[in-house]
Motif scaffolding. Structure first.
Motif, short mmCIF file in Angstrom:
data_model
loop_
_atom_site.label_atom_id
_atom_site.label_comp_id
_atom_site.label_asym_id
_atom_site.label_seq_id
_atom_site.Cartn_x
_atom_site.Cartn_y
_atom_site.Cartn_z
N VAL A 78 61.57 45.41 48.81
CA VAL A 78 60.28 46.13 49.27
C VAL A 78 59.24 46.56 48.16
O VAL A 78 59.65 47.26 47.24
CB VAL A 78 60.41 47.38 50.14
CG1 VAL A 78 59.45 47.86 50.71
CG2 VAL A 78 61.53 46.92 51.10
N GLU A 79 58.12 45.77 48.06
CA GLU A 79 57.12 46.13 47.06
C GLU A 79 55.97 47.21 47.68
O GLU A 79 56.04 47.35 48.85
CB GLU A 79 56.45 44.60 46.86
CG GLU A 79 57.10 43.62 46.32
CD GLU A 79 57.13 42.52 47.44
OE1 GLU A 79 57.41 41.36 46.99
OE2 GLU A 79 57.52 42.82 48.54
N SER A 80 55.60 47.91 46.72
CA SER A 80 54.64 48.72 46.91
C SER A 80 53.59 48.81 45.83
O SER A 80 54.03 48.55 44.67
CB SER A 80 55.04 50.29 47.30
OG SER A 80 55.62 50.60 46.32
N GLY A 81 52.52 49.52 45.93
CA GLY A 81 51.61 49.79 45.02
C GLY A 81 50.24 48.84 44.79
O GLY A 81 49.49 49.18 43.87
N GLY A 82 50.40 47.93 45.69
CA GLY A 82 49.05 47.02 45.43
C GLY A 82 47.80 47.90 46.13
O GLY A 82 47.90 48.85 46.61
N GLY A 83 46.72 47.13 46.00
CA GLY A 83 45.46 47.75 46.53
C GLY A 83 44.27 47.01 45.90
O GLY A 83 44.19 46.13 45.41
N LEU A 84 43.08 47.64 46.21
CA LEU A 84 41.64 47.25 45.54
C LEU A 84 41.32 48.25 44.41
O LEU A 84 41.45 49.41 44.50
CB LEU A 84 40.71 47.70 46.55
CG LEU A 84 39.35 47.41 46.10
CD1 LEU A 84 38.81 45.78 45.58
CD2 LEU A 84 38.23 47.47 47.15
N VAL A 85 40.98 47.43 43.25
CA VAL A 85 40.78 48.09 42.12
C VAL A 85 39.50 47.32 41.60
O VAL A 85 39.40 46.31 41.68
CB VAL A 85 41.97 48.15 40.82
CG1 VAL A 85 42.38 46.75 40.75
CG2 VAL A 85 41.60 48.98 39.94
N GLN A 86 38.91 48.13 40.76
CA GLN A 86 37.64 47.62 39.77
C GLN A 86 38.09 46.92 38.61
O GLN A 86 39.15 47.27 38.16
CB GLN A 86 36.56 48.69 39.56
CG GLN A 86 35.90 49.20 40.83
CD GLN A 86 34.83 50.22 40.34
OE1 GLN A 86 34.70 50.73 39.18
NE2 GLN A 86 33.94 50.60 41.30
N PRO A 87 37.49 45.96 38.45
CA PRO A 87 37.65 45.22 36.94
C PRO A 87 37.63 46.26 35.61
O PRO A 87 36.92 47.04 35.74
CB PRO A 87 36.49 44.43 36.75
CG PRO A 87 36.02 44.11 38.15
CD PRO A 87 36.24 45.06 38.89
N GLY A 88 38.80 46.14 35.21
CA GLY A 88 39.10 47.08 33.76
C GLY A 88 40.33 48.15 34.30
O GLY A 88 40.65 49.00 33.66
N GLY A 89 40.37 48.26 35.77
CA GLY A 89 41.20 49.27 36.19
C GLY A 89 42.75 49.03 36.20
O GLY A 89 43.18 47.79 35.69
N THR B 2 52.57 42.11 48.42
CA THR B 2 51.67 43.21 48.17
C THR B 2 50.50 42.66 47.46
O THR B 2 50.42 41.85 46.59
CB THR B 2 52.12 44.50 47.68
OG1 THR B 2 51.16 45.51 47.46
CG2 THR B 2 52.40 44.19 46.05
N GLN B 3 49.14 42.86 48.29
CA GLN B 3 48.07 42.32 47.79
C GLN B 3 47.46 43.07 46.79
O GLN B 3 47.31 44.59 46.78
CB GLN B 3 47.04 42.30 49.16
CG GLN B 3 45.55 41.81 48.69
CD GLN B 3 45.74 40.29 48.57
OE1 GLN B 3 46.14 39.49 49.16
NE2 GLN B 3 44.95 40.01 47.34
N VAL B 4 46.94 42.37 45.69
CA VAL B 4 46.20 42.93 44.77
C VAL B 4 44.84 42.30 44.66
O VAL B 4 44.71 41.32 44.56
CB VAL B 4 46.90 42.91 43.37
CG1 VAL B 4 45.87 43.46 42.06
CG2 VAL B 4 48.38 43.59 43.35
N THR B 5 43.69 43.17 44.61
CA THR B 5 42.21 42.57 44.80
C THR B 5 41.68 43.33 43.78
O THR B 5 41.67 44.73 43.62
CB THR B 5 41.76 42.83 46.24
OG1 THR B 5 42.37 42.36 47.07
CG2 THR B 5 40.15 42.36 46.00
N VAL B 6 41.19 42.65 42.74
CA VAL B 6 40.42 43.11 41.50
C VAL B 6 38.87 42.77 41.90
O VAL B 6 38.44 41.62 41.75
CB VAL B 6 40.92 42.70 40.50
CG1 VAL B 6 39.95 43.16 39.20
CG2 VAL B 6 42.41 42.95 40.14
N SER B 7 38.01 43.63 42.31
CA SER B 7 36.57 43.58 42.56
C SER B 7 35.71 44.50 42.30
O SER B 7 36.09 45.85 42.45
CB SER B 7 36.45 43.04 44.00
OG SER B 7 35.12 42.86 44.34
N SER B 8 34.48 44.20 42.05
CA SER B 8 33.56 45.65 41.77
C SER B 8 32.84 45.53 43.12
O SER B 8 31.89 46.54 43.30
CB SER B 8 32.71 45.09 40.56
OG SER B 8 32.03 43.97 40.81
#
Length: 115
Positions: free
Chosen positions: A5-16, A109-115
């Motif tokens: 079971v994965e956790s911890g993904g999300g939306l983060v800005q570049p450099g984060g 888990t989805q990881v999205t890197v976007s400003s």
């Protein structure tokens, strides 16, 4: 077969930064080679990093120096610390457990890197 079971993904800005966790069931976690894979839309799945039962690590060239894989056998958990994230790191990240001829996968888990 081990449950992951994965956790911890999300939306983060570049450099984060983000830290992914993968919790495993069972009593044989310490024996597994644990890995993180990712798949972006329209691309093939690729190995991001893996760690052996002895703690040896392996990284994709694209994440070397930015990502760190680790494991806590007492907690049956593998982690992926991701720093200096880039838009091209956007993907579904999945945990994998390998032992001899068996392999198990988490749901991702989805990881999205976007400003």
């Amino acid at each position: 077969q081990v449950q992951l079971v994965e956790s911890g993904g999300g939306l983060v800005q570049p450099g984060g930064s983000l830290r992914l966790s993968c919790a495993a069931s069972g009593s044989m976690f310490r024996l597994y080679v644990m890995g993180w894979y990712r798949q972006a839309p329209g691309k093939q799945r690729e190995l991001v990093a893996d760690i052996t039962s002895g703690g040896s690590t392996n990284y994709a060239d694209s994440v070397k120096g930015r990502f760190t894989i680790s494991r806590d056998n007492a907690k049956n958990t593998v982690y992926l610390q991701m720093n200096n994230l880039k838009p091209e790191d956007t993907a579904v990240y999945r945990c994998n457990a390998r032992l001899v001829n068996t392999a198990s996968w988490g749901q991702g888990t989805q990881v999205t890197v976007s400003s």
